[in-house]
Scaffold this motif. Structure first.
Motif, PDB file in Angstrom:
ATOM      1  N   GLY A 198      -2.542  11.798  11.010  1.00 27.66           N
ATOM      2  CA  GLY A 198      -3.438  12.421  11.983  1.00 27.66           C
ATOM      3  C   GLY A 198      -4.607  11.571  12.429  1.00 27.66           C
ATOM      4  O   GLY A 198      -5.367  11.978  13.319  1.00 27.66           O
ATOM      5  N   ALA A 199      -4.788  10.381  11.827  1.00 28.44           N
ATOM      6  CA  ALA A 199      -5.888   9.511  12.237  1.00 28.44           C
ATOM      7  C   ALA A 199      -5.666   9.016  13.661  1.00 28.44           C
ATOM      8  O   ALA A 199      -4.544   8.678  14.046  1.00 28.44           O
ATOM      9  CB  ALA A 199      -6.021   8.334  11.285  1.00 28.44           C
ATOM     10  N   GLN A 200      -6.736   8.967  14.419  1.00 26.09           N
ATOM     11  CA  GLN A 200      -6.636   8.505  15.804  1.00 26.09           C
ATOM     12  C   GLN A 200      -6.768   6.995  15.925  1.00 26.09           C
ATOM     13  O   GLN A 200      -6.299   6.404  16.911  1.00 26.09           O
ATOM     14  CB  GLN A 200      -7.719   9.170  16.663  1.00 26.09           C
ATOM     15  N   HIS A 201      -7.416   6.366  14.927  1.00 30.37           N
ATOM     16  CA  HIS A 201      -7.682   4.933  15.029  1.00 30.37           C
ATOM     17  C   HIS A 201      -7.461   4.259  13.681  1.00 30.37           C
ATOM     18  O   HIS A 201      -7.500   4.899  12.635  1.00 30.37           O
ATOM     19  CB  HIS A 201      -9.120   4.671  15.502  1.00 30.37           C
ATOM     20  N   TYR A 202      -7.263   2.938  13.736  1.00 30.77           N
ATOM     21  CA  TYR A 202      -7.077   2.140  12.522  1.00 30.77           C
ATOM     22  C   TYR A 202      -7.866   0.847  12.682  1.00 30.77           C
ATOM     23  O   TYR A 202      -7.794   0.183  13.726  1.00 30.77           O
ATOM     24  CB  TYR A 202      -5.598   1.831  12.303  1.00 30.77           C
ATOM     25  N   LEU A 203      -8.636   0.502  11.671  1.00 28.55           N
ATOM     26  CA  LEU A 203      -9.517  -0.660  11.707  1.00 28.55           C
ATOM     27  C   LEU A 203      -9.188  -1.578  10.539  1.00 28.55           C
ATOM     28  O   LEU A 203      -9.133  -1.133   9.387  1.00 28.55           O
ATOM     29  CB  LEU A 203     -10.977  -0.196  11.629  1.00 28.55           C
ATOM     30  N   VAL A 204      -8.952  -2.851  10.820  1.00 26.77           N
ATOM     31  CA  VAL A 204      -8.643  -3.836   9.779  1.00 26.77           C
ATOM     32  C   VAL A 204      -9.935  -4.511   9.338  1.00 26.77           C
ATOM     33  O   VAL A 204     -10.588  -5.199  10.126  1.00 26.77           O
ATOM     34  CB  VAL A 204      -7.633  -4.879  10.290  1.00 26.77           C
ATOM     35  N   SER A 205     -10.304  -4.320   8.091  1.00 23.99           N
ATOM     36  CA  SER A 205     -11.615  -4.790   7.608  1.00 23.99           C
ATOM     37  C   SER A 205     -11.709  -6.304   7.506  1.00 23.99           C
ATOM     38  O   SER A 205     -12.804  -6.852   7.447  1.00 23.99           O
ATOM     39  CB  SER A 205     -11.922  -4.155   6.246  1.00 23.99           C
ATOM     40  N   THR A 206     -10.566  -6.998   7.475  1.00 29.52           N
ATOM     41  CA  THR A 206     -10.578  -8.456   7.404  1.00 29.52           C
ATOM     42  C   THR A 206     -10.624  -9.104   8.784  1.00 29.52           C
ATOM     43  O   THR A 206     -10.652 -10.331   8.892  1.00 29.52           O
ATOM     44  CB  THR A 206      -9.336  -8.957   6.639  1.00 29.52           C
ATOM     45  N   ASN A 207     -10.611  -8.280   9.825  1.00 30.36           N
ATOM     46  CA  ASN A 207     -10.710  -8.783  11.197  1.00 30.36           C
ATOM     47  C   ASN A 207     -12.174  -8.718  11.635  1.00 30.36           C
ATOM     48  O   ASN A 207     -12.683  -7.647  11.981  1.00 30.36           O
ATOM     49  CB  ASN A 207      -9.818  -7.946  12.124  1.00 30.36           C
ATOM     50  N   ASP A 208     -12.843  -9.840  11.594  1.00 24.21           N
ATOM     51  CA  ASP A 208     -14.280  -9.861  11.871  1.00 24.21           C
ATOM     52  C   ASP A 208     -14.618  -9.350  13.266  1.00 24.21           C
ATOM     53  O   ASP A 208     -15.637  -8.661  13.446  1.00 24.21           O
ATOM     54  CB  ASP A 208     -14.828 -11.282  11.699  1.00 24.21           C
ATOM     55  N   ASP A 209     -13.800  -9.668  14.247  1.00 34.14           N
ATOM     56  CA  ASP A 209     -14.067  -9.220  15.618  1.00 34.14           C
ATOM     57  C   ASP A 209     -13.995  -7.700  15.718  1.00 34.14           C
ATOM     58  O   ASP A 209     -14.864  -7.060  16.331  1.00 34.14           O
ATOM     59  CB  ASP A 209     -13.071  -9.853  16.599  1.00 34.14           C
ATOM     60  N   GLU A 210     -12.965  -7.101  15.105  1.00 37.74           N
ATOM     61  CA  GLU A 210     -12.827  -5.648  15.137  1.00 37.74           C
ATOM     62  C   GLU A 210     -13.993  -4.981  14.423  1.00 37.74           C
ATOM     63  O   GLU A 210     -14.529  -3.971  14.888  1.00 37.74           O
ATOM     64  CB  GLU A 210     -11.507  -5.217  14.476  1.00 37.74           C
ATOM     65  N   MET A 211     -14.389  -5.546  13.304  1.00 36.86           N
ATOM     66  CA  MET A 211     -15.494  -4.954  12.541  1.00 36.86           C
ATOM     67  C   MET A 211     -16.797  -5.038  13.328  1.00 36.86           C
ATOM     68  O   MET A 211     -17.600  -4.096  13.332  1.00 36.86           O
ATOM     69  CB  MET A 211     -15.629  -5.662  11.192  1.00 36.86           C
ATOM     70  N   LYS A 212     -17.020  -6.139  14.005  1.00 33.96           N
ATOM     71  CA  LYS A 212     -18.246  -6.294  14.792  1.00 33.96           C
ATOM     72  C   LYS A 212     -18.286  -5.293  15.942  1.00 33.96           C
ATOM     73  O   LYS A 212     -19.329  -4.693  16.236  1.00 33.96           O
ATOM     74  CB  LYS A 212     -18.350  -7.724  15.324  1.00 33.96           C
ATOM     75  N   LYS A 213     -17.133  -5.081  16.577  1.00 32.99           N
ATOM     76  CA  LYS A 213     -17.058  -4.127  17.684  1.00 32.99           C
ATOM     77  C   LYS A 213     -17.281  -2.690  17.198  1.00 32.99           C
ATOM     78  O   LYS A 213     -17.637  -1.816  17.996  1.00 32.99           O
ATOM     79  CB  LYS A 213     -15.701  -4.223  18.370  1.00 32.99           C
ATOM     80  N   SER A 214     -17.071  -2.448  15.911  1.00 38.05           N
ATOM     81  CA  SER A 214     -17.167  -1.087  15.360  1.00 38.05           C
ATOM     82  C   SER A 214     -18.521  -0.794  14.729  1.00 38.05           C
ATOM     83  O   SER A 214     -18.685   0.240  14.076  1.00 38.05           O
ATOM     84  CB  SER A 214     -16.063  -0.873  14.325  1.00 38.05           C
ATOM     85  N   GLN A 215     -19.482  -1.675  14.916  1.00 37.43           N
ATOM     86  CA  GLN A 215     -20.808  -1.410  14.365  1.00 37.43           C
ATOM     87  C   GLN A 215     -21.410  -0.150  14.997  1.00 37.43           C
ATOM     88  O   GLN A 215     -21.247   0.098  16.191  1.00 37.43           O
ATOM     89  CB  GLN A 215     -21.729  -2.610  14.593  1.00 37.43           C
ATOM     90  N   SER A 216     -22.046   0.662  14.163  1.00 36.81           N
ATOM     91  CA  SER A 216     -22.684   1.926  14.576  1.00 36.81           C
ATOM     92  C   SER A 216     -21.692   2.940  15.139  1.00 36.81           C
ATOM     93  O   SER A 216     -22.072   3.822  15.912  1.00 36.81           O
ATOM     94  CB  SER A 216     -23.789   1.660  15.616  1.00 36.81           C
ATOM     95  N   ALA A 217     -20.434   2.849  14.708  1.00 35.44           N
ATOM     96  CA  ALA A 217     -19.387   3.689  15.299  1.00 35.44           C
ATOM     97  C   ALA A 217     -19.136   4.996  14.555  1.00 35.44           C
ATOM     98  O   ALA A 217     -18.449   5.870  15.084  1.00 35.44           O
ATOM     99  CB  ALA A 217     -18.078   2.897  15.381  1.00 35.44           C
ATOM    100  N   PHE A 218     -19.692   5.165  13.343  1.00 38.21           N
ATOM    101  CA  PHE A 218     -19.316   6.310  12.519  1.00 38.21           C
ATOM    102  C   PHE A 218     -20.524   7.088  12.006  1.00 38.21           C
ATOM    103  O   PHE A 218     -21.576   6.518  11.726  1.00 38.21           O
ATOM    104  CB  PHE A 218     -18.460   5.855  11.329  1.00 38.21           C
ATOM    105  N   ASP A 219     -20.335   8.382  11.895  1.00 35.99           N
ATOM    106  CA  ASP A 219     -21.353   9.255  11.307  1.00 35.99           C
ATOM    107  C   ASP A 219     -21.214   9.317   9.790  1.00 35.99           C
ATOM    108  O   ASP A 219     -22.206   9.384   9.070  1.00 35.99           O
ATOM    109  CB  ASP A 219     -21.227  10.670  11.884  1.00 35.99           C
ATOM    110  N   VAL A 220     -19.973   9.333   9.320  1.00 36.24           N
ATOM    111  CA  VAL A 220     -19.686   9.419   7.885  1.00 36.24           C
ATOM    112  C   VAL A 220     -18.529   8.484   7.566  1.00 36.24           C
ATOM    113  O   VAL A 220     -17.539   8.429   8.315  1.00 36.24           O
ATOM    114  CB  VAL A 220     -19.309  10.857   7.470  1.00 36.24           C
ATOM    115  N   ILE A 221     -18.656   7.750   6.464  1.00 35.54           N
ATOM    116  CA  ILE A 221     -17.551   6.954   5.935  1.00 35.54           C
ATOM    117  C   ILE A 221     -17.264   7.444   4.521  1.00 35.54           C
ATOM    118  O   ILE A 221     -18.164   7.493   3.680  1.00 35.54           O
ATOM    119  CB  ILE A 221     -17.882   5.453   5.908  1.00 35.54           C
TER     120      ILE A 221
END
Length: 348
Positions: A218-241
């Motif tokens: 049911g997840a809408q998105h998937y983020l690879v933590s070893t991908n620095d570009d993806e992680m940088k684009k996801s800064q400030s993206a979440f309310d709760v982890i």
């Protein structure tokens, strides 16, 4: 009452059949015939004495589903034949501020664990759900929604409430942005609960290997933590982890992903983590928190929520004599996603 279960007889020993006695029924007790018991990673830690507190012989198991067999004279809520459940605790002082606040897991005198706990009256060690029967005081017995598939309910009593409680505590609702780190027994329940609450859910993994599973859950998105570009684009993206990783790891890669006032909640690792960089916390009023299970009222709320939304874990059913192999597989993450023991496989 004589019963039988599977126990570790010494530190690190394989589990073998074990005959023992449950306490006589007290006035406020419920006697339960166990139908199913979930297998939690903490069972393995306890058997191996990884936390240094185990005593033996030890019957693990704190994800219990069964039928009421008998009740004490003062029991009002349950009767013979009711379908019930028991989670990670079976008693508390019932009088401190935390118990009064329905947070028995934080009892000032210490909650009594379902196994490896200390009975408040006798001092005897409690024994868990890898057994035919259990006796529990009424206040710690839970009702199971009738519509749920009974063979899959047991893991809700630990993995379910462990992930539901922080989502509930931090106010996750429709439109909330939730990330789940790790997609195992805890992580997959965090995804299912958050999706049912209406959140937009992202799973964070070290590789793409679990992307298809995450989407299927049911997840809408998937983020690879070893991908620095993806992680940088996801800064400030979440309310709760919700961080379900059960080993020492670096939290600092996740805190920048939180929005202002966001929370990273640890539910997996019991023990040390890598040194934490506080800059993202200070610059965004972000927080790192921990969460245990939930109180009895919240656990019942979770079960009712799962009944209303048909939220159930993904389970693999095993017989009790397969438990040692299941432990080996669990250690290798070779299960999708929780083992459940069919207790009918245990001879009476």
């Amino acid at each position: 009452m004589k019963t039988v279960g599977y126990a570790a007889k010494s530190e690190g020993a394989e589990l073998t059949e074990f005959a023992f006695e449950r306490r006589d029924l007290r006035n406020n007790d419920v006697e339960i015939e166990i139908l199913y018991c979930g297998v939690c990673h903490s069972d393995l830690h306890a058997v191996r004495n990884d936390w240094g507190t185990s005593r033996y012989p030890l019957v693990p198991g704190h994800e219990i589903v069964g039928k009421v067999k008998a009740v004490g004279s003062n029991v009002k809520k349950y009767k013979q034949g009711d379908t019930v459940a028991v989670g990670c605790m079976v008693d508390s002082c019932q009088s401190c501020d935390q118990c009064d606040n329905n947070e028995e897991q934080f009892c000032r005198e210490g909650m009594v664990g379902t196994y490896a706990g200390k009975d408040r009256e006798t001092g005897d060690m409690t024994q868990g759900g890898y057994s035919k029967h259990v006796v529990v005081r009424e206040e710690f017995v839970l009702s199971v929604p009738q519509n749920l598939e009974l063979s899959r309910v047991a893991p809700l009593l630990c993995a379910g409430i462990t992930t539901y409680s922080p989502l509930h505590k931090w106010g996750v609702k429709k439109g909330s942005r939730v990330a789940v780190v790790g997609l195992g027994g805890l992580g997959h329940m965090a995804v299912k609960n958050a999706v049912a609450m209406g959140a937009t859910v992202t799973v964070i993994g070290r590789s793409e290997s679990k992307k298809d599973d995450a989407v299927e859950l049911g997840a809408q998105h998937y983020l690879v933590s070893t991908n620095d570009d993806e992680m940088k684009k996801s800064q400030s993206a979440f309310d709760v982890i919700i961080d379900t990783v059960p080993v020492k790891h670096d939290l600092s890669i996740y805190t920048p992903l939180l929005d202002i006032d966001g929370a990273l909640v640890i539910v997996g690792q019991v023990g040390p983590v890598e040194e934490l960089n506080t800059v993202p916390l200070l610059m965004g009023r972000r927080q790192v928190a921990g969460s245990l299970i939930g109180g009895i009222a919240e656990t019942q709320q979770m079960l009712d929520f799962c009944g209303e939304n048909n939220v159930l874990p993904e389970c693999e059913m095993i017989n009790i004599d397969e438990i040692n192999t299941a432990y080996e597989r669990m250690e290798k993450s070779d299960v999708r996603y929780r083992f459940v023991i069919d207790m009918e496989s245990l001879s009476a």
